[in-house]
Design a protein around this motif. Structure first.
Motif, PDB file in Angstrom:
ATOM      1  N   VAL A  43     -39.815   9.025  16.289  1.00 17.83           N
ATOM      2  CA  VAL A  43     -40.013   9.717  17.439  1.00 17.83           C
ATOM      3  C   VAL A  43     -41.341   9.681  18.007  1.00 17.83           C
ATOM      4  CG1 VAL A  43     -39.259  11.311  19.206  1.00 17.83           C
ATOM      5  CG2 VAL A  43     -37.600  10.602  17.331  1.00 17.83           C
ATOM      6  N   VAL A  64     -39.423   5.807  20.998  1.00 15.31           N
ATOM      7  CA  VAL A  64     -38.809   5.577  19.362  1.00 15.31           C
ATOM      8  C   VAL A  64     -39.695   4.226  19.020  1.00 15.31           C
ATOM      9  CG1 VAL A  64     -36.854   6.593  19.910  1.00 15.31           C
ATOM     10  CG2 VAL A  64     -36.946   4.369  20.030  1.00 15.31           C
ATOM     11  N   VAL A  77     -30.239   8.354  19.632  1.00 15.08           N
ATOM     12  CA  VAL A  77     -31.188   9.241  20.325  1.00 15.08           C
ATOM     13  C   VAL A  77     -30.643  10.526  20.583  1.00 15.08           C
ATOM     14  CG1 VAL A  77     -33.293   9.896  21.611  1.00 15.08           C
ATOM     15  CG2 VAL A  77     -32.985   7.533  20.968  1.00 15.08           C
ATOM     16  N   VAL A 148     -34.124  10.633  16.282  1.00 13.99           N
ATOM     17  CA  VAL A 148     -33.581   9.271  16.408  1.00 13.99           C
ATOM     18  C   VAL A 148     -32.911   9.020  14.981  1.00 13.99           C
ATOM     19  CG1 VAL A 148     -35.782   8.309  15.711  1.00 13.99           C
ATOM     20  CG2 VAL A 148     -34.150   6.953  17.040  1.00 13.99           C
TER      21      VAL A 148
END
Length: 401
Positions: A43, A64, A77, A148
């Motif tokens: 991230v 990301v 996410v 993520v």
């Protein structure tokens, strides 16, 4: 998108057993697996968010990237916020759920977004439209966590059923590389311009010499904001000084003797709006002292969110009706405040995951008596006093905050 409940303990046991069998069967295979190409999702860095106003919305952009050597076929996410924040306009490819507070964890609102598209190595991506995060009326010091992964995240055992969003679905769009970060999850403090009024309520006691009376004093947060004390910051203490001519037979379980006064802690490192603690003491009236008066007061400290200092201290008065040396030992004095005789807190709304107060049987030294019983494997006693937290943890999974 449905996120099924998951039992972490059971799955970890199964994985451990499978892993052990695999190592025996494959021998040197783990080294080979280590060399296999795999995605490595991270991230982007997010700066602390300050100056938010209650009722406003902030569109938090998130990036990301895949720093691995293999594309991720699909990514998720996840966004998680503490109880002063919420979500608006959740996209249809995302689902929202809540996790109530337990142990020392705050209540959380979560949104998990599923992106059914490949994320290539060395490429940065961002949702085509940022997720809208709103500051509620109770917002003050809150936390945002963004993470993520290339696998569907597990749902906390205490979570509510996820509800799919109704706003148009969003996709990940390629963006210029740079600033993608290095971690799978980032934690961001969110500070809202708001106030919270800490206040204390005293008591008026009455009895004869020799009587044992009940003292109840109250610490509360009159709002409008809830207050989350960040890790490492000092916790609020409530200082209780009994009137002259009395002795403490039984202090409240959150309170520790400090000379003539008692320093009392709170059950958690946060205090919800409308929440607080009630401290219950048993006092014996030893003698009549003219004008005897005690006090309950907040400890000194920097609390810029609380501009009203007039209600930070209150009196504990004592009216001794007789001057003799004897009398009954069952009299109960007037308290001027509410709360259970076990010291439980009032004022938290149902389902609000507010500060809960557990009545204490701790002696003045702070140790548990031998007769204390804990019913059930999930029972917990949380005591935060002078910086100490005693917790029987539930076996649940939730990011710390």
């Amino acid at each position: 998108m449905r996120i099924p409940p998951h039992n972490r303990r059971a799955s970890r046991t199964a994985v451990a057993a499978l892993g052990a069998a695999g190592l025996i069967a494959l021998g040197a295979a783990p080294a080979a697996f280590a060399d296999e190409a795999a995605p490595d999702l991270v991230v982007g860095d997010i700066a602390p968010i300050e100056g938010v106003k209650p009722g406003s919305s902030l569109d938090q952009s998130v990036t990301v990237a895949n720093k691995g050597t293999k594309a991720a076929d699909k990514v998720w996410v996840s966004y998680s916020v503490t109880r002063g924040l919420g979500f608006a306009d959740v996209p249809a490819n995302c689902a929202a759920h809540q996790v109530p507070s337990y142990d020392e964890m705050t209540a959380k609102s979560n949104v998990v977004c599923e992106f059914d598209q490949a994320v290539e190595p060395g490429v940065g991506y961002a949702p085509e439209k940022p997720l809208a995060i709103k500051a509620l009326d109770r917002a003050l010091n809150d936390d945002l966590r963004v993470s993520v992964g290339d696998g569907e995240p597990e749902l906390d055992e205490a979570a509510t059923t996820p509800v799919a969003g109704t706003a148009p679905a969003v996709e990940l769009m390629e963006r210029q590389p740079g600033g993608e970060g290095t971690e799978q999850a980032v934690d961001v403090p969110v500070t809202t311009v708001n106030t919270a009024d800490y206040e204390v309520t005293g008591a008026a006691l009455k009895g004869d010499v020799g009587d044992t009376v009940t003292l109840k004093v109250r610490f509360a947060n009159a709002g409008p904001a809830w207050v989350l004390t960040r890790e490492g910051d000092p916790l609020i203490k409530v200082l209780v000084t009994p009137p002259a001519g009395t002795s403490v037979v039984k202090p409240h379980g959150f309170c520790e003797a400090k000379g003539k006064e008692y320093a009392c802690g709170t059950s958690q490192r946060w205090v919800d709006e409308g929440g607080g603690e009630t401290y219950t003491f048993k006092l014996k009236i030893d003698k009549k002292v003219a004008g005897a008066k005690g006090s309950v007061a907040l400890s000194a400290g920097d609390r810029p969110f609380d501009p009203d200092k007039a209600n930070d201290k209150a009196d504990i008065t004592l009216d001794v009706t007789g001057g003799g040396s004897g009398g009954s030992t069952g009299s109960t004095g007037s308290t001027g405040s509410t709360g259970g005789s076990d010291g439980s807190a009032g004022g938290s709304s149902a389902g609000d995951s507010g500060s809960s107060t557990t009545g204490g049987n701790l002696a003045a030294t702070g140790s548990f008596p031998a007769t204390l019983q804990i019913a059930g494997a999930a029972a917990a006693v949380a005591v935060v006093g002078t910086g100490t937290l005693l917790v029987v943890r539930h076996r649940r999974a939730q990011s710390p905050s």
